[in-house]
Write a protein that holds these residues in place. Structure first.
Motif, PDB file in Angstrom:
ATOM      1  N   SER A   1       0.841  -1.189   0.000  1.00 39.83           N
ATOM      2  CA  SER A   1       0.000   0.000   0.000  1.00 39.83           C
ATOM      3  C   SER A   1       0.876   1.239   0.000  1.00 39.83           C
ATOM      4  O   SER A   1       2.059   1.187   0.358  1.00 39.83           O
TER       5      SER A   1
ATOM      6  N   LYS B   1       0.513   5.681   0.730  1.00 41.53           N
ATOM      7  CA  LYS B   1      -0.324   6.802   1.137  1.00 41.53           C
ATOM      8  C   LYS B   1       0.551   8.010   1.388  1.00 41.53           C
ATOM      9  O   LYS B   1       1.751   7.892   1.710  1.00 41.53           O
TER      10      LYS B   1
ATOM     11  N   LYS C   1      -4.752   7.832   0.525  1.00 44.39           N
ATOM     12  CA  LYS C   1      -4.261   6.623  -0.126  1.00 44.39           C
ATOM     13  C   LYS C   1      -3.942   6.877  -1.589  1.00 44.39           C
ATOM     14  O   LYS C   1      -4.610   7.667  -2.267  1.00 44.39           O
ATOM     15  N   LEU C   2      -2.917   6.184  -2.065  1.00 46.55           N
ATOM     16  CA  LEU C   2      -2.478   6.323  -3.446  1.00 46.55           C
ATOM     17  C   LEU C   2      -2.578   4.979  -4.156  1.00 46.55           C
ATOM     18  O   LEU C   2      -2.374   3.924  -3.548  1.00 46.55           O
ATOM     19  N   LYS C   3      -2.867   5.006  -5.436  1.00 52.47           N
ATOM     20  CA  LYS C   3      -2.991   3.794  -6.229  1.00 52.47           C
ATOM     21  C   LYS C   3      -1.607   3.253  -6.575  1.00 52.47           C
ATOM     22  O   LYS C   3      -0.700   4.006  -6.933  1.00 52.47           O
ATOM     23  N   VAL C   4      -1.455   1.938  -6.476  1.00 48.45           N
ATOM     24  CA  VAL C   4      -0.198   1.268  -6.785  1.00 48.45           C
ATOM     25  C   VAL C   4      -0.435   0.247  -7.882  1.00 48.45           C
ATOM     26  O   VAL C   4      -1.394  -0.533  -7.823  1.00 48.45           O
ATOM     27  N   MET C   5       0.435   0.246  -8.890  1.00 52.66           N
ATOM     28  CA  MET C   5       0.357  -0.757  -9.953  1.00 52.66           C
ATOM     29  C   MET C   5       1.708  -1.453 -10.073  1.00 52.66           C
ATOM     30  O   MET C   5       2.750  -0.805 -10.032  1.00 52.66           O
TER      31      MET C   5
ATOM     32  N   MET D   1       0.826   6.083  -8.279  1.00 52.51           N
ATOM     33  CA  MET D   1       0.078   7.098  -8.997  1.00 52.51           C
ATOM     34  C   MET D   1      -0.147   8.301  -8.088  1.00 52.51           C
ATOM     35  O   MET D   1      -0.595   8.168  -6.939  1.00 52.51           O
TER      36      MET D   1
END
Length: 433
Positions: A390, A392, A398-402, A411
């Motif tokens: 995760s 943040k 919270k931030l998106k993770v790919m 992101m």
């Protein structure tokens, strides 16, 4: 029977010495751990050179002979010196220790030495500021380190002459062994007159790198008298046996913008020292103070390298820390109150030199990204065996993770930037980083 008793006695002595050595090693390791957890200290360059307001090298730079330079100290009277105020300022700035010049290259002792009369207690000031600082540090929970210059532009036995101090008018003769006795004797005083100290910070070895500095004797004495004290030496070469942390001057570890930081980066705890403007000692004409943002960035980058930052101030002849320095220290302290968990008790992160900034590591599962330069839309991180569970912002967003291949992309939302340092907290599923 006597032979057996003698052998047994020697075995007991050997076991005792080994146990003592192990105990001393553990004490030093504990101090090293504290040192690395601390991450931030105050450097203080202060002496009679402040009277000339041209920095601490004025005696050498202006080619002043000893007879002229010695006219300064009878007028030195820093009546506004307040040890408690200095230590409270350091503490409010988020600093955990203070390193101060007990003797600089000019040979003047800023403490009550018994080995010569060229000392602050023989000035109109009369007091011993090292004693007052030691008491204030103990009161406020900071550790005190003593800077000590190994070279001496005044001492008649500092001979042969080194690379500096060529115009002081000293006799072209001297007894090096007698000088070393004086040098080691002064360090003994610093180890015995001020209670438990944080350590010794040496400088000046580089003036005569071919000389016999008797480091084994010096370092052995320090570790015997002060078992928890750390030793660092600003010699710009790889650390010698007995040294407990490695110094870098005006450069981050492994960098050499200053031109003399040519040593490799050791496995010892690291420290980089930095001027707030361009001078170590007080210089009334040096107004090129780094901004608070620049200082925070340097602190963050140092932590990313796994290094402490020792940030310098140069007090005035009256014993006052310049208002430009006070302002910046308070602002750095305010930043650390909000973000200090990403600096204190951390180690170097897995991404040290990045275009966007650096990283620090709290433990195996927590990584902090310090985004100092704005990337476009996302941060791409190379990975080994770990994945980002995760991400943040430090404010909780919270931030998106790919994930893709051996990379992770974080992101970034629009208008996410902090004006100083955008900090992203990563939680890793497992970490071999």
């Amino acid at each position: 029977m006597r032979t057996g008793l003698a052998v047994g006695t020697w075995l007991l002595i050997a076991v005792f010495c080994a146990s003592l050595s192990m105990a001393q090693t553990k004490q030093i390791e504990k101090s090293q751990e504290w040192f690395q957890d601390s991450r931030f200290g105050m450097f203080i360059h202060w002496g009679v050179y402040s009277l000339l307001s041209k920095g601490e090298w004025v005696m050498n730079n202006d080619k002043m002979p000893v007879v002229e330079y010695e006219k300064l100290w009878p007028t030195f009277n820093p009546v506004n010196f307040d040890a408690d105020a200095w230590v409270r300022l350091a503490k409010d700035a988020g600093m955990k220790y203070i390193t101060i010049t007990s003797k600089h290259h000019d040979g003047f002792s800023m403490y009550d030495t018994q080995l010569n009369d060229y000392k602050i207690t023989n000035t109109p000031f009369k007091r011993d500021p090292m004693k007052e600082l030691a008491a204030a540090c103990e009161k406020h929970g900071l550790r005190l380190f003593f800077y000590y210059s190994q070279l001496d532009w005044r001492h008649k036995d500092y001979f042969p002459r080194g690379k500096t101090g060529q115009y002081t008018g000293r006799p072209v003769a001297g007894d090096w062994d007698r000088y070393m006795d004086y040098h080691i004797g002064q360090v003994r005083e610093l180890c015995t007159q001020y209670g438990e100290i944080g350590g010794l910070w040496f400088d000046g070895w580089w003036d005569r790198p071919d000389a016999d500095w008797k480091l084994d004797e010096l370092y052995g004495m320090i570790h015997e008298l002060q078992p928890t004290a750390l030793i660092g030496n600003n010699h710009h070469v790889n650390p010698f046996p007995g040294e407990n942390f490695q110094n870098f001057e005006q450069d981050l570890p492994g960098e050499n913008t200053a031109g003399f930081n040519k040593a490799g980066v050791s496995r010892l705890p690291l420290e980089t020292c930095l001027t707030m403007n361009g001078s170590w000692g007080y210089n009334e004409n040096d107004h090129k103070f780094k901004s608070t943002k620049e200082l925070i960035h340097y602190l963050v980058k140092a932590a990313g390298f796994g290094s402490n930052l020792l940030l310098n101030v140069g007090p005035t002849p009256l014993g006052e820390i310049q208002p430009e320095a006070v302002e910046r220290l308070k602002e750095v302290g305010a930043w650390l109150k909000k973000n200090g968990k990403t600096i204190y008790d951390t180690r170097s992160g897995p991404w040290v030199r990045q275009q966007w900034g650096t990283s620090t590591r709290k433990d195996n599962n927590t990584i902090y990204l310090h985004v100092l330069e704005s990337p476009q839309g996302m941060i791409t991180l190379p990975l080994t065996d770990a994945i980002v569970k995760s991400a943040k912002l430090l404010n909780g967003k919270k931030l998106k993770v790919m994930h893709g291949g051996k990379k992770a992309a974080i992101m970034l939302p629009e208008n996410y930037e902090d004006p100083v340092d955008t900090i992203i907290e990563l939680t890793m599923c497992e970490s071999n980083l």
